[in-house]
Motif scaffolding. Structure first.
Motif, PDB file in Angstrom:
ATOM      1  N   ILE A 198      87.023 147.158  23.728  1.00 19.29           N
ATOM      2  CA  ILE A 198      86.750 145.876  24.386  1.00 19.29           C
ATOM      3  C   ILE A 198      87.497 145.967  25.715  1.00 19.29           C
ATOM      4  N   VAL A 199      86.758 146.164  26.790  1.00 16.01           N
ATOM      5  CA  VAL A 199      87.426 146.346  28.088  1.00 16.01           C
ATOM      6  C   VAL A 199      88.056 145.019  28.511  1.00 16.01           C
ATOM      7  N   ARG A 200      89.288 145.090  29.000  1.00 15.15           N
ATOM      8  CA  ARG A 200      90.027 143.865  29.348  1.00 15.15           C
ATOM      9  C   ARG A 200      90.472 143.891  30.804  1.00 15.15           C
ATOM     10  N   ASP A 201      90.587 142.721  31.360  1.00 11.71           N
ATOM     11  CA  ASP A 201      91.096 142.592  32.723  1.00 11.71           C
ATOM     12  C   ASP A 201      92.559 143.051  32.729  1.00 11.71           C
ATOM     13  N   PRO A 202      92.905 144.017  33.588  1.00 11.99           N
ATOM     14  CA  PRO A 202      94.267 144.554  33.548  1.00 11.99           C
ATOM     15  C   PRO A 202      95.326 143.486  33.850  1.00 11.99           C
ATOM     16  N   ALA A 203      94.964 142.462  34.624  1.00 17.76           N
ATOM     17  CA  ALA A 203      95.953 141.433  34.975  1.00 17.76           C
ATOM     18  C   ALA A 203      96.121 140.395  33.863  1.00 17.76           C
ATOM     19  N   THR A 204      94.986 139.914  33.326  1.00 17.89           N
ATOM     20  CA  THR A 204      95.060 138.786  32.386  1.00 17.89           C
ATOM     21  C   THR A 204      94.904 139.186  30.926  1.00 17.89           C
ATOM     22  N   GLU A 206      92.143 139.340  29.480  1.00 16.61           N
ATOM     23  CA  GLU A 206      90.893 138.711  29.025  1.00 16.61           C
ATOM     24  C   GLU A 206      89.786 139.761  28.887  1.00 16.61           C
ATOM     25  N   PRO A 207      88.985 139.707  27.818  1.00 18.88           N
ATOM     26  CA  PRO A 207      87.827 140.615  27.741  1.00 18.88           C
ATOM     27  C   PRO A 207      86.895 140.382  28.944  1.00 18.88           C
ATOM     28  N   THR A 208      86.451 141.472  29.552  1.00 21.14           N
ATOM     29  CA  THR A 208      85.581 141.345  30.733  1.00 21.14           C
ATOM     30  C   THR A 208      84.111 141.234  30.362  1.00 21.14           C
ATOM     31  N   GLY A 209      83.814 141.420  29.071  1.00 19.63           N
ATOM     32  CA  GLY A 209      82.416 141.416  28.628  1.00 19.63           C
ATOM     33  C   GLY A 209      81.855 142.823  28.520  1.00 19.63           C
ATOM     34  N   PHE A 210      82.537 143.797  29.118  1.00 25.87           N
ATOM     35  CA  PHE A 210      82.124 145.200  29.065  1.00 25.87           C
ATOM     36  C   PHE A 210      82.613 145.769  27.735  1.00 25.87           C
ATOM     37  N   LEU A 211      81.672 146.237  26.918  1.00 18.85           N
ATOM     38  CA  LEU A 211      81.993 146.688  25.567  1.00 18.85           C
ATOM     39  C   LEU A 211      81.528 148.120  25.403  1.00 18.85           C
ATOM     40  N   LYS A 212      82.461 149.017  25.068  1.00 18.23           N
ATOM     41  CA  LYS A 212      82.098 150.431  24.961  1.00 18.23           C
ATOM     42  C   LYS A 212      81.874 150.833  23.502  1.00 18.23           C
ATOM     43  N   GLU A 213      80.862 151.641  23.297  1.00 13.88           N
ATOM     44  CA  GLU A 213      80.570 152.232  21.980  1.00 13.88           C
ATOM     45  C   GLU A 213      80.614 151.174  20.879  1.00 13.88           C
ATOM     46  N   ALA A 214      81.455 151.355  19.848  1.00 11.42           N
ATOM     47  CA  ALA A 214      81.428 150.488  18.662  1.00 11.42           C
ATOM     48  C   ALA A 214      81.868 149.048  18.926  1.00 11.42           C
ATOM     49  N   ALA A 215      82.294 148.734  20.150  1.00 11.76           N
ATOM     50  CA  ALA A 215      82.620 147.331  20.450  1.00 11.76           C
ATOM     51  C   ALA A 215      81.341 146.505  20.643  1.00 11.76           C
ATOM     52  N   GLY A 216      80.256 147.132  21.087  1.00  9.47           N
ATOM     53  CA  GLY A 216      78.987 146.421  21.293  1.00  9.47           C
ATOM     54  C   GLY A 216      78.493 145.728  20.029  1.00  9.47           C
ATOM     55  N   PRO A 217      78.480 146.456  18.899  1.00  4.42           N
ATOM     56  CA  PRO A 217      77.994 145.833  17.659  1.00  4.42           C
ATOM     57  C   PRO A 217      78.776 144.579  17.229  1.00  4.42           C
ATOM     58  N   LEU A 218      80.003 144.395  17.719  1.00  3.62           N
ATOM     59  CA  LEU A 218      80.733 143.164  17.383  1.00  3.62           C
ATOM     60  C   LEU A 218      79.926 141.942  17.832  1.00  3.62           C
ATOM     61  N   VAL A 219      79.230 142.089  18.951  1.00  2.17           N
ATOM     62  CA  VAL A 219      78.381 140.997  19.424  1.00  2.17           C
ATOM     63  C   VAL A 219      76.984 141.117  18.817  1.00  2.17           C
ATOM     64  N   ALA A 220      76.434 142.350  18.845  1.00  6.57           N
ATOM     65  CA  ALA A 220      75.037 142.537  18.422  1.00  6.57           C
ATOM     66  C   ALA A 220      74.793 141.998  17.014  1.00  6.57           C
ATOM     67  N   ARG A 221      75.774 142.155  16.130  1.00  6.63           N
ATOM     68  CA  ARG A 221      75.536 141.729  14.744  1.00  6.63           C
ATOM     69  C   ARG A 221      75.517 140.207  14.591  1.00  6.63           C
ATOM     70  N   ARG A 222      75.880 139.478  15.633  1.00 10.29           N
ATOM     71  CA  ARG A 222      75.791 138.011  15.579  1.00 10.29           C
ATOM     72  C   ARG A 222      74.400 137.505  15.961  1.00 10.29           C
ATOM     73  N   ILE A 223      73.571 138.401  16.470  1.00 10.43           N
ATOM     74  CA  ILE A 223      72.242 137.974  16.907  1.00 10.43           C
ATOM     75  C   ILE A 223      71.339 137.875  15.677  1.00 10.43           C
ATOM     76  N   PRO A 224      70.661 136.730  15.476  1.00 12.29           N
ATOM     77  CA  PRO A 224      69.822 136.600  14.281  1.00 12.29           C
ATOM     78  C   PRO A 224      68.757 137.705  14.242  1.00 12.29           C
ATOM     79  N   PRO A 225      68.624 138.392  13.104  1.00 10.19           N
ATOM     80  CA  PRO A 225      67.656 139.497  13.031  1.00 10.19           C
ATOM     81  C   PRO A 225      66.223 138.984  12.978  1.00 10.19           C
ATOM     82  N   PRO A 226      65.251 139.811  13.421  1.00 11.22           N
ATOM     83  CA  PRO A 226      63.843 139.407  13.333  1.00 11.22           C
ATOM     84  C   PRO A 226      63.384 139.444  11.878  1.00 11.22           C
ATOM     85  N   THR A 227      62.310 138.747  11.578  1.00 10.60           N
ATOM     86  CA  THR A 227      61.745 138.833  10.236  1.00 10.60           C
ATOM     87  C   THR A 227      60.998 140.155  10.113  1.00 10.60           C
TER      88      THR A 227
END
Ligand SMILES: [Zn+2]
Length: 568
Positions: A198-204, A206-227
């Motif tokens: 989870i890429v973070r702002d070096p000063a604060t 705070e997560p910058t929203g940039f997610l590398k490799e296995a950090a992406g699925p932390l968000v992706a798995r919250r998306i409702p799956p299609p039928t």
């Protein structure tokens, strides 16, 4: 005397019927294709005008005159009208389920600047007001400047009110906006997942929203799956799209075989119009349960249409994110990337699956990973004594010089994705900057690999880039962007001839899928998998090849796609 007459007749028949492979005529053909400019990919007879099909197979190839003999009253005649005809194309590296999903999402491949990127996201959001989540794919690191640092603020500025999740073009990184991070509960306190950042702002912090490799699925798995029905419908669209581009076989590089029942369901209802060779993802060590599953699915699916005789290891990441495993540190980063598996466990897994007769493919981008894959295949060959490997290394973006000849020596198939080489900002700056000038000299060296005697097969890695093979054929010959830069091509010694490029998309794929006896060229006895294209590739400048359109696709003697403008 009688004998002599018979002999005369035989001689006459031989003279009248051109040598053109007209053995065993028998009953008339179901279909004949005439007036074609047929490039057969059969070195013994590379060019022909016409061919005849019976029961899904090619029964004759030759001149219009020779093939006229196969035309009976019920024979269907396809007049190619002088168009170029080729064996059906094969994409050796696709992800159909992901591609099907991508057909409905924002495609960011064309964004060159942050302004382009924001416009695409904003327009999509405006035209999809009911979408609870907004998803997209295809952004390049270079959009965010030379250092390639994406940030949630670029999305928040245009879509502040709904979660947005956008994958990078390589599928290894993603960018989430504030709403999406919130929905996933990602805060400055969230630890990095294993194999992800989870890429973070070096000063604060705070997560910058940039997610590398296995950090992406932390968000992706919250998306409702299609039928299932939604998935089925869009997969049918994706299969039709593949047929419209001239593909008669696709080699799936993972995340499709797991859903084979869906493909099989579409086949049973008549909607499967392209043949499939599908790899299941495996992780070493291979458990007895996984082995059992692999064996069962191979037993169940091993015909001309669906074949599950192959497996895939994902062994490293990508160069742009410094996650591909290199022998030496990156030029601009002290790290060397990482292997996803313990090398010994991976080698054991390869040997075990090779012993059972599976073909193996390994995603290997960095030079360390490529070497390990070759070492593992070599060791498996030695241990199990197979005379001929059909194992593949996928991607091969930056091999070490000493490993390039090993593909030919070991008989390892090089599975490469031409459009990944596009010499755009992303490759010339981010990619080349990360590996440094010495290693950048071996960027996607398909010509050198071929010159070492290896088999090449080509693919897209769809939805990483477009599934359309024709711009990819163009870049195999030019190594230039569609706009013609850099003039003369990036590493021009790696350019291929048109014959080599077509070979990789036809016989190369057939060989990789263990189907070279029945597919990959236009020859008697092979399956009637052929395409008609809009322009004669041999008569146009290489930088025009990308404009090629497919006029007709035939699989097993059945027309499965026809361009609406084409009347034969
Ligand atoms: Zn892939």
């Amino acid at each position: 005397m009688k004998k002599r007459t018979l002999l005369m007749v035989l001689i006459l028949v031989n003279v009248l019927l051109p040598s053109a492979c007209t053995r065993r005529r028998g009953a008339p053909a179901d279909t004949v294709l005439i007036h074609g400019r047929i490039y057969t990919v059969n070195p013994k007879e590379p060019w022909a005008q016409a061919m005849a099909f019976r029961e899904g197979r090619i029964v004759a190839v030759g001149s219009d005159k020779a093939i006229a003999a196969y035309q009976g009253p019920a024979t269907r005649v396809i007049d190619a009208g002088g168009h170029m005809v080729l064996p059906g194309f094969m994409d050796a590296h696709v992800h159909m389920m992901a591609g099907a999903a991508q057909l409905e999402r924002i495609s960011l491949n064309d964004a060159k600047t942050i302004g382009d990127f924001q416009k695409l996201v904003k327009d999509y959001a405006a035209s999809h007001p009911a979408a609870k989540w907004i998803q997209g794919m295809g952004w390049y690191y270079s959009v965010f400047g030379k250092k390639g640092l994406p940030d949630k603020k670029f999305i928040d500025e245009v879509v502040p009110d709904r979660p947005v999740f956008l994958s990078a073009y390589d599928g290894h990184s993603s960018l989430a906006n504030s709403k999406a991070l919130q929905a996933a509960g990602i805060t400055r306190k969230t630890p990095d997942p294993p194999s992800g950042t989870i890429v973070r702002d070096p000063a604060t912090g705070e997560p910058t929203g940039f997610l590398k490799e296995a950090a992406g699925p932390l968000v992706a798995r919250r998306i409702p799956p299609p039928t299932r029905e939604e998935e089925r419908e869009r997969l049918i669209k994706a299969i039709h799209y593949a047929s419209s581009l001239g593909f008669t076989r696709l080699i799936s590089a993972g995340a499709d075989a797991e859903r084979v029942e869906l493909f099989d369901d579409i086949r049973r209802s008549g909607g499967l119009t392209t043949r499939l060779y599908m790899a299941r993802f495996v992780n070493p060590p291979i458990s007895p349960d996984v082995l059992k599953l692999l064996e069962e699915s191979r037993t169940k699916y091993s015909d001309d249409w669906i074949d599950l005789g192959t497996v895939k290891f994902l062994l490293d990441g990508v160069i742009e994110a410094h996650t591909a495993a290199m022998l030496e540190p990156y030029a601009n980063d002290p790290g060397k990337g990482q292997l996803y598996f313990d090398p010994e466990k991976y080698k054991e897994g390869v040997a075990q699956l090779d012993r059972l007769g599976f073909t193996i493919s390994t995603h290997a981008i960095g030079d360390r990973t490529i070497r390990l894959a070759l070492d593992a295949y070599e060791a498996a060959k030695k241990a199990n004594g197979h005379a001929e490997l059909r194992d593949r290394v996928e991607h091969i973006e930056d091999p070490s010089a000493q490993d390039i000849p090993r593909f030919g020596q070991l008989g390892v198939i090089a599975s490469m994705q031409p459009l990944h080489t596009t010499p755009n900002d992303n490759n010339l700056n981010v990619w080349a900057g990360n590996v440094g000038p010495e290693r950048a000299q071996r960027a996607w060296p398909w010509h050198d690999i071929l010159a070492g005697g290896a088999t090449l097969c080509f693919g897209s890695d769809w939805p990483v880039v477009t599934l359309n093979p024709w711009p990819a054929v163009q870049i195999l010959l030019t190594r230039e962007t569609p706009e013609g830069t850099p003039a003369g091509g990036w590493l021009p010694k790696e350019r291929l001839t048109l014959e080599q490029a077509i070979q990789g998309y036809t016989m190369g794929g057939a060989f990789a899928a263990r189907r070279e006896r029945t597919e990959g060229s236009i020859e008697i006895g092979k399956l009637a998998d052929v395409i008609v294209v809009s322009q004669d590739l041999f008569k146009i400048a290489p930088n025009q090849i990308g404009q090629t359109k497919v006029m007709m696709t035939m699989v097993g003697g059945k027309v499965v796609y026809r361009d609406p403008s084409w009347k034969d």
